[in-house]
Design a protein around this motif. Structure first.
Motif, PDB file in Angstrom:
ATOM      1  N   LEU A  14      11.457 -16.309 -33.079  1.00  0.00           N
ATOM      2  CA  LEU A  14      11.739 -16.279 -31.616  1.00  0.00           C
ATOM      3  C   LEU A  14      13.161 -16.655 -31.356  1.00  0.00           C
ATOM      4  CD1 LEU A  14       8.538 -18.756 -31.034  1.00  0.00           C
ATOM      5  CD2 LEU A  14       8.693 -16.154 -30.437  1.00  0.00           C
ATOM      6  N   HIS A  42       9.848  -9.757 -34.957  1.00  0.00           N
ATOM      7  CA  HIS A  42      11.099 -10.338 -33.827  1.00  0.00           C
ATOM      8  C   HIS A  42      10.399 -10.341 -32.554  1.00  0.00           C
ATOM      9  CE1 HIS A  42      14.725  -9.205 -36.636  1.00  0.00           C
ATOM     10  NE2 HIS A  42      13.780 -10.378 -36.966  1.00  0.00           N
ATOM     11  N   ILE A  43      10.390 -11.278 -31.647  1.00  0.00           N
ATOM     12  CA  ILE A  43      10.124 -11.352 -30.571  1.00  0.00           C
ATOM     13  C   ILE A  43      11.134 -11.130 -29.557  1.00  0.00           C
ATOM     14  CG2 ILE A  43       8.667 -12.527 -28.419  1.00  0.00           C
ATOM     15  CD1 ILE A  43       6.909 -11.337 -30.660  1.00  0.00           C
ATOM     16  N   VAL A  64       5.026 -14.393 -24.975  1.00  0.00           N
ATOM     17  CA  VAL A  64       5.224 -14.364 -26.204  1.00  0.00           C
ATOM     18  C   VAL A  64       3.885 -14.090 -27.042  1.00  0.00           C
ATOM     19  CG1 VAL A  64       6.294 -15.599 -28.012  1.00  0.00           C
ATOM     20  CG2 VAL A  64       7.371 -15.395 -25.977  1.00  0.00           C
ATOM     21  N   ALA A  84      12.197 -20.566 -34.628  1.00  0.00           N
ATOM     22  CA  ALA A  84      12.515 -20.503 -33.412  1.00  0.00           C
ATOM     23  C   ALA A  84      13.672 -21.239 -33.095  1.00  0.00           C
ATOM     24  CB  ALA A  84      11.387 -21.389 -32.679  1.00  0.00           C
ATOM     25  N   GLY A  88      13.568 -20.461 -27.734  1.00  0.00           N
ATOM     26  CA  GLY A  88      12.474 -19.960 -28.524  1.00  0.00           C
ATOM     27  C   GLY A  88      11.504 -21.054 -28.964  1.00  0.00           C
ATOM     28  N   ALA A  91       8.657 -21.733 -26.211  1.00  0.00           N
ATOM     29  CA  ALA A  91       7.353 -20.977 -26.500  1.00  0.00           C
ATOM     30  C   ALA A  91       6.751 -21.291 -27.767  1.00  0.00           C
ATOM     31  CB  ALA A  91       7.910 -19.231 -26.707  1.00  0.00           C
TER      32      ALA A  91
END
Length: 190
Positions: A14, A42-43, A64, A84, A88, A91
């Protein structure tokens, strides 16, 4: 990024709002996990300053989670890591409650300690976590909150002397590369 062979290992990355998965910390973290036999998810998201100012954290985390669920719906993973960076971590704070991630190991890179949801998630986390902060990260490194994190025995806390929000030293690229190597080594050992 999936391995050719089936694996039960997944790392979810993230990124930050402006610190993408192509930036050094996340680029090398991706390679590290991939070489250990993990699938890497990968987001990716990009926010403007205006979008950031009105970002609804729950909606962001829900989106997410939905992206994760869609990406792995036909897979059977049992070993999870989540890495993260910065936004990130907002999330991530919500995702930790998901049953899928109940035993996940978590890497918090420059977490947003000024955000109560992030801070409380870290203080109360049962997850094994590696938390890396920049000492001169004026956005996120709050000494009083950092001191409270020390009460959580599940967290390994590291502070990069002189490090900024990218865990780099301003105007010192060679030293910044050495810091990058050290951070990636810490993640590798975790």
């Amino acid at each position: 990024m999936s391995k050719k062979k089936e694996t039960t290992n997944l790392v979810i990355v993230l990124p930050g709002a402006g610190y993408t998965t192509q930036a050094p910390l996340l680029h090398f973290t991706t390679g590290l996990f991939y070489n250990k036999g993990f699938d890497v998810l990968h987001i990716n998201y990009i926010f403007s300053r205006k979008e950031m100012s009105v970002l609804n954290e729950r909606d962001f985390a829900r989106d997410v989670q939905q992206a994760i669920d869609n990406a792995i719906k036909d897979k059977k993973y049992s070993n999870y890591y989540v890495v993260a960076k910065s936004i990130g971590t907002k999330a991530l704070s919500y995702l930790l409650d998901h049953t899928m991630l109940k035993d996940a190991k978590v890497v918090w890179l420059t977490p947003l300690l000024q955000n109560d949801v992030v801070f409380n998630a870290m203080v109360n986390s049962d997850h094994k976590g590696l938390c890396i902060f920049g000492e001169k990260d004026h956005f996120c490194f709050i000494v009083e909150r950092f001191e409270k994190l020390k009460t959580n025995q599940n967290l390994i806390l590291k502070v990069v002397d002189g490090g900024n929000h990218s865990l780099e030293l301003d105007k010192e690229p060679i030293t910044s590369i050495e810091i990058l190597k050290s951070v990636i080594s810490d993640i590798n050992e975790f």
